[in-house]
Design a protein around this motif. Sequence first.
Motif, PDB file in Angstrom:
ATOM      1  N   PRO A  74       0.798  -1.220   0.000  1.00 28.29           N
ATOM      2  CA  PRO A  74       0.000   0.000   0.000  1.00 28.29           C
ATOM      3  C   PRO A  74       0.836   1.280   0.000  1.00 28.29           C
ATOM      4  CG  PRO A  74      -0.208  -1.140   2.106  1.00 28.29           C
ATOM      5  CD  PRO A  74       0.586  -2.014   1.197  1.00 28.29           C
ATOM      6  N   ALA A  75       1.972   1.286   0.693  1.00 29.45           N
ATOM      7  CA  ALA A  75       2.782   2.503   0.761  1.00 29.45           C
ATOM      8  C   ALA A  75       3.352   2.865  -0.616  1.00 29.45           C
ATOM      9  CB  ALA A  75       3.899   2.337   1.779  1.00 29.45           C
ATOM     10  N   ALA A  76       3.928   1.893  -1.285  1.00 28.95           N
ATOM     11  CA  ALA A  76       4.485   2.148  -2.617  1.00 28.95           C
ATOM     12  C   ALA A  76       3.375   2.489  -3.614  1.00 28.95           C
ATOM     13  CB  ALA A  76       5.270   0.938  -3.093  1.00 28.95           C
ATOM     14  N   GLY A  77       2.223   1.846  -3.473  1.00 33.91           N
ATOM     15  CA  GLY A  77       1.085   2.156  -4.333  1.00 33.91           C
ATOM     16  C   GLY A  77       0.584   3.569  -4.114  1.00 33.91           C
ATOM     17  N   LEU A  78       0.574   4.012  -2.852  1.00 32.37           N
ATOM     18  CA  LEU A  78       0.148   5.368  -2.539  1.00 32.37           C
ATOM     19  C   LEU A  78       1.093   6.400  -3.150  1.00 32.37           C
ATOM     20  CD1 LEU A  78      -1.785   7.240  -0.972  1.00 32.37           C
ATOM     21  CD2 LEU A  78      -0.228   7.032   0.958  1.00 32.37           C
ATOM     22  N   VAL A  79       2.381   6.153  -3.014  1.00 30.26           N
ATOM     23  CA  VAL A  79       3.365   7.064  -3.601  1.00 30.26           C
ATOM     24  C   VAL A  79       3.211   7.091  -5.125  1.00 30.26           C
ATOM     25  CG1 VAL A  79       5.836   7.433  -3.994  1.00 30.26           C
ATOM     26  CG2 VAL A  79       4.998   6.878  -1.708  1.00 30.26           C
ATOM     27  N   ALA A  80       3.053   5.935  -5.734  1.00 28.23           N
ATOM     28  CA  ALA A  80       2.876   5.875  -7.192  1.00 28.23           C
ATOM     29  C   ALA A  80       1.603   6.607  -7.611  1.00 28.23           C
ATOM     30  CB  ALA A  80       2.834   4.420  -7.657  1.00 28.23           C
ATOM     31  N   GLY A  81       0.540   6.475  -6.843  1.00 30.05           N
ATOM     32  CA  GLY A  81      -0.711   7.160  -7.156  1.00 30.05           C
ATOM     33  C   GLY A  81      -0.579   8.668  -7.060  1.00 30.05           C
ATOM     34  N   VAL A  82       0.075   9.153  -6.003  1.00 25.17           N
ATOM     35  CA  VAL A  82       0.268  10.603  -5.845  1.00 25.17           C
ATOM     36  C   VAL A  82       1.125  11.138  -6.986  1.00 25.17           C
ATOM     37  CG1 VAL A  82       1.372  12.355  -4.392  1.00 25.17           C
ATOM     38  CG2 VAL A  82      -0.104  10.630  -3.359  1.00 25.17           C
ATOM     39  N   VAL A  83       2.171  10.406  -7.337  1.00 25.55           N
ATOM     40  CA  VAL A  83       3.031  10.841  -8.441  1.00 25.55           C
ATOM     41  C   VAL A  83       2.244  10.866  -9.750  1.00 25.55           C
ATOM     42  CG1 VAL A  83       5.009  10.170  -9.870  1.00 25.55           C
ATOM     43  CG2 VAL A  83       5.204  10.163  -7.386  1.00 25.55           C
ATOM     44  N   LEU A  84       1.483   9.806 -10.022  1.00 29.37           N
ATOM     45  CA  LEU A  84       0.747   9.712 -11.284  1.00 29.37           C
ATOM     46  C   LEU A  84      -0.380  10.736 -11.382  1.00 29.37           C
ATOM     47  CD1 LEU A  84       0.294   8.210 -13.961  1.00 29.37           C
ATOM     48  CD2 LEU A  84      -1.182   6.630 -12.715  1.00 29.37           C
TER      49      LEU A  84
END
Length: 159
Positions: A74-84
């Motif tokens: 979830p943490a890496a997914g959250l960072v990827a989502g914010v970046v995207l």
Amino acid sequence: MLAAQGLTVAAAAALTAVAALGVTFLAILPLRGELVLALDPSDPEATRMLGGFVLYLVGSALLGTALGTLARGPAAGLVAGVVLVFLLEQIVVLLGASWLVAALPGWAGRLAVASDAGAAQNAAQAGVGITPWLGLGVMAVWVVVLFLVAAVRLRRSSI
């Protein structure tokens, strides 16, 4: 399993969005006389904006689910989502390729929540002829592609 997870997330996001709209409506009800805003359910633009809000939140939740599955956490997914959804849009504009923002899910999806005039103005600033419904379509393509990539990754890593 990924499809069931996607359906669950979509249902939860849709219920949350509808509940948020209901609570917001009830919260501003006492101030209705003081507000200049008028919400007419028979107005197609208002209906599109409210429906667009629900669909945008569902799309954002599904985008996050796909990114979290791809990132395996979830943490890496959250960072990827914010970046995207947020950061990449700003970087593209800074690089001078403002037309490219129309291909990003956050910017394109947010057109559905804007008024017709606001969506047209945003599209004109980006130099593209994209409508609110096409914006949701761009977001849907991102969701489908990311879910397909996540499904392939899950299938390959579980063998």
